[in-house]
Design a protein around this motif. Structure first.
Motif, mmCIF file in Angstrom:
data_model
loop_
_atom_site.group_PDB
_atom_site.id
_atom_site.type_symbol
_atom_site.label_atom_id
_atom_site.label_comp_id
_atom_site.label_asym_id
_atom_site.label_seq_id
_atom_site.Cartn_x
_atom_site.Cartn_y
_atom_site.Cartn_z
ATOM 1 N N LEU A 58 -7.442 3.976 -0.569
ATOM 2 C CA LEU A 58 -6.310 3.054 -0.450
ATOM 3 C C LEU A 58 -6.150 2.578 0.992
ATOM 4 C CD1 LEU A 58 -3.774 1.703 -1.697
ATOM 5 C CD2 LEU A 58 -2.520 3.807 -1.122
ATOM 6 N N VAL A 59 -6.242 3.486 1.940
ATOM 7 C CA VAL A 59 -6.132 3.116 3.353
ATOM 8 C C VAL A 59 -7.256 2.153 3.740
ATOM 9 C CG1 VAL A 59 -6.294 3.992 5.722
ATOM 10 C CG2 VAL A 59 -4.887 5.200 4.036
ATOM 11 N N GLY A 60 -8.458 2.422 3.279
ATOM 12 C CA GLY A 60 -9.584 1.554 3.582
ATOM 13 C C GLY A 60 -9.386 0.146 3.049
ATOM 14 N N HIS A 61 -8.910 0.029 1.821
ATOM 15 C CA HIS A 61 -8.669 -1.291 1.242
ATOM 16 C C HIS A 61 -7.520 -2.006 1.946
ATOM 17 C CE1 HIS A 61 -11.545 -1.338 -2.029
ATOM 18 N NE2 HIS A 61 -11.194 -0.101 -2.350
ATOM 19 N N THR A 62 -6.544 -1.240 2.404
ATOM 20 C CA THR A 62 -5.425 -1.835 3.143
ATOM 21 C C THR A 62 -5.915 -2.445 4.446
ATOM 22 O OG1 THR A 62 -3.917 -0.187 2.197
ATOM 23 C CG2 THR A 62 -3.167 -1.372 4.163
ATOM 24 N N GLU A 63 -6.728 -1.689 5.170
ATOM 25 C CA GLU A 63 -7.267 -2.190 6.432
ATOM 26 C C GLU A 63 -8.113 -3.439 6.205
ATOM 27 O OE1 GLU A 63 -9.308 -0.392 10.463
ATOM 28 O OE2 GLU A 63 -9.650 0.643 8.556
ATOM 29 N N ALA A 64 -8.916 -3.434 5.138
ATOM 30 C CA ALA A 64 -9.756 -4.590 4.838
ATOM 31 C C ALA A 64 -8.910 -5.805 4.467
ATOM 32 C CB ALA A 64 -10.722 -4.251 3.708
ATOM 33 N N ALA A 65 -7.849 -5.589 3.696
ATOM 34 C CA ALA A 65 -6.992 -6.699 3.268
ATOM 35 C C ALA A 65 -6.249 -7.301 4.457
ATOM 36 C CB ALA A 65 -5.997 -6.216 2.211
ATOM 37 N N THR A 116 -6.219 -6.856 -5.410
ATOM 38 C CA THR A 116 -5.356 -7.752 -6.180
ATOM 39 C C THR A 116 -3.916 -7.276 -6.137
ATOM 40 O OG1 THR A 116 -7.142 -8.397 -7.678
ATOM 41 C CG2 THR A 116 -4.897 -8.707 -8.482
ATOM 42 N N TRP A 117 -3.730 -5.968 -6.322
ATOM 43 C CA TRP A 117 -2.374 -5.416 -6.335
ATOM 44 C C TRP A 117 -1.752 -5.409 -4.944
ATOM 45 C CZ3 TRP A 117 0.683 -5.260 -10.246
ATOM 46 C CH2 TRP A 117 0.145 -5.223 -11.528
ATOM 47 N N LEU A 118 -2.542 -5.195 -3.919
ATOM 48 C CA LEU A 118 -2.002 -5.270 -2.558
ATOM 49 C C LEU A 118 -1.491 -6.679 -2.274
ATOM 50 C CD1 LEU A 118 -4.613 -3.207 -0.479
ATOM 51 C CD2 LEU A 118 -2.291 -2.515 -1.132
ATOM 52 N N SER A 119 -2.246 -7.677 -2.713
ATOM 53 C CA SER A 119 -1.839 -9.067 -2.511
ATOM 54 C C SER A 119 -0.590 -9.400 -3.321
ATOM 55 C CB SER A 119 -2.991 -10.001 -2.890
ATOM 56 O OG SER A 119 -2.582 -11.352 -2.795
ATOM 57 N N SER A 152 0.829 -1.199 0.000
ATOM 58 C CA SER A 152 0.000 0.000 0.000
ATOM 59 C C SER A 152 0.869 1.257 0.000
ATOM 60 C CB SER A 152 -0.924 -0.003 1.213
ATOM 61 O OG SER A 152 -1.860 1.043 1.136
ATOM 62 N N GLY A 153 1.972 1.204 0.732
ATOM 63 C CA GLY A 153 2.896 2.331 0.716
ATOM 64 C C GLY A 153 3.459 2.588 -0.675
ATOM 65 N N LEU A 154 3.785 1.524 -1.402
ATOM 66 C CA LEU A 154 4.308 1.675 -2.759
ATOM 67 C C LEU A 154 3.255 2.253 -3.700
ATOM 68 C CD1 LEU A 154 6.323 -1.667 -3.010
ATOM 69 C CD2 LEU A 154 7.260 0.654 -2.802
ATOM 70 N N THR A 191 -10.006 4.660 -7.637
ATOM 71 C CA THR A 191 -11.414 5.033 -7.635
ATOM 72 C C THR A 191 -12.261 3.767 -7.644
ATOM 73 O OG1 THR A 191 -10.856 6.961 -8.998
ATOM 74 C CG2 THR A 191 -13.179 6.413 -8.793
ATOM 75 N N ALA A 192 -13.231 3.702 -6.752
ATOM 76 C CA ALA A 192 -14.165 2.578 -6.697
ATOM 77 C C ALA A 192 -13.445 1.231 -6.668
ATOM 78 C CB ALA A 192 -15.131 2.635 -7.881
ATOM 79 N N GLY A 193 -12.377 1.161 -5.896
ATOM 80 C CA GLY A 193 -11.666 -0.098 -5.732
ATOM 81 C C GLY A 193 -10.750 -0.481 -6.874
ATOM 82 N N GLN A 194 -10.546 0.421 -7.823
ATOM 83 C CA GLN A 194 -9.728 0.130 -8.998
ATOM 84 C C GLN A 194 -8.529 1.073 -9.061
ATOM 85 O OE1 GLN A 194 -10.992 -2.400 -11.510
ATOM 86 N NE2 GLN A 194 -12.055 -2.793 -9.580
#
Length: 213
Positions: A196-203, A87-90, A37-39, A52-55
């Motif tokens: 991005l922060v929200g998706h990081t926390e969820a992941a 997907t990219w975070l993973s 997520s930092g990258l 935007t919208a998870g993409q």
């Protein structure tokens, strides 16, 4: 993009490995997700991508000055069929600890060390200067106690620290003002960074629920 010498993922790495032995404070999967997520956050701050919208969408294909950021941008450009942030975070999280650790080693902040046990070789990144390695967490704690709000890169780093579960590394000696400020900073981030922060926390949460090995 920033007021400090180190980039977002570099400082996250140091906060997540604030130990004389280079040992991570988090599970390796959570550490990797936070670094990934930092990258991505660096590329958003550089103006190369947006969320935007998870993409994830590339908006500027010109190469960034940093070699690792350039590599990540090339990966995003080369795989246009994959746009989901999760997907990219993973994907990036699988190698982020090594890639960011190597960037810090090249910068002279960490020292790469290999250890051989039986048939395995493990790599760790040890601090060259313990005070310098501890500085990002100390700096963030001080920022939260100041009356003026942190700038966007610092607010993003704080958001990622919270999302990954590293809050205590920053807040362990902070007062009530710092805790309150932290709660209002993340919702005030620009929309792509907030998402991005929200998706990081969820992941990270999903990895914990899966009971990652």
């Amino acid at each position: 993009m920033r007021e400090d010498r180190l980039l977002i993922a570099d400082e996250f790495f140091l906060i997540a490995h604030n130990d004389s032995r280079g040992k991570a404070k988090l599970h390796p999967v959570a550490t990797g997700i936070g670094l990934a997520s930092g990258l991505l956050g660096e590329l958003i701050l550089y103006g190369h991508v947006t969320v935007t919208a998870g993409q994830v969408a590339v908006i500027d294909r010109r190469p960034p000055g940093d070699a690792l950021a350039h590599t990540v941008l090339d990966q995003l450009i080369g795989e246009p069929q994959h746009r989901a942030v999760r997907t990219w975070l993973s994907f990036l999280g699988q190698t982020a600890t090594t890639s960011v650790g190597e960037r810090l080693a090249r910068a002279g902040v960490l020292r790469r060390q290999e250890s051989r046990r039986l048939l395995r070789t493990s790599v760790s990144y040890l601090p060259i200067d313990l005070n310098a390695s501890a500085w990002p967490a100390t700096r963030l704690r001080a920022l939260l106690d100041r009356p003026d709000p942190p700038n966007v890169p610092n607010a993003l780093l704080l958001g990622l620290v919270v999302a990954a579960g590293l809050s205590r590394e920053v807040l362990w000696s902070a007062g009530p003002r710092a805790h309150h400020r932290l709660n209002v900073l993340i919702p005030a981030l620009p929309a792509p960074l907030r998402e991005l922060v929200g998706h990081t926390e969820a992941a990270v949460g999903a990895a914990v629920l899966r009971g990652v090995p």
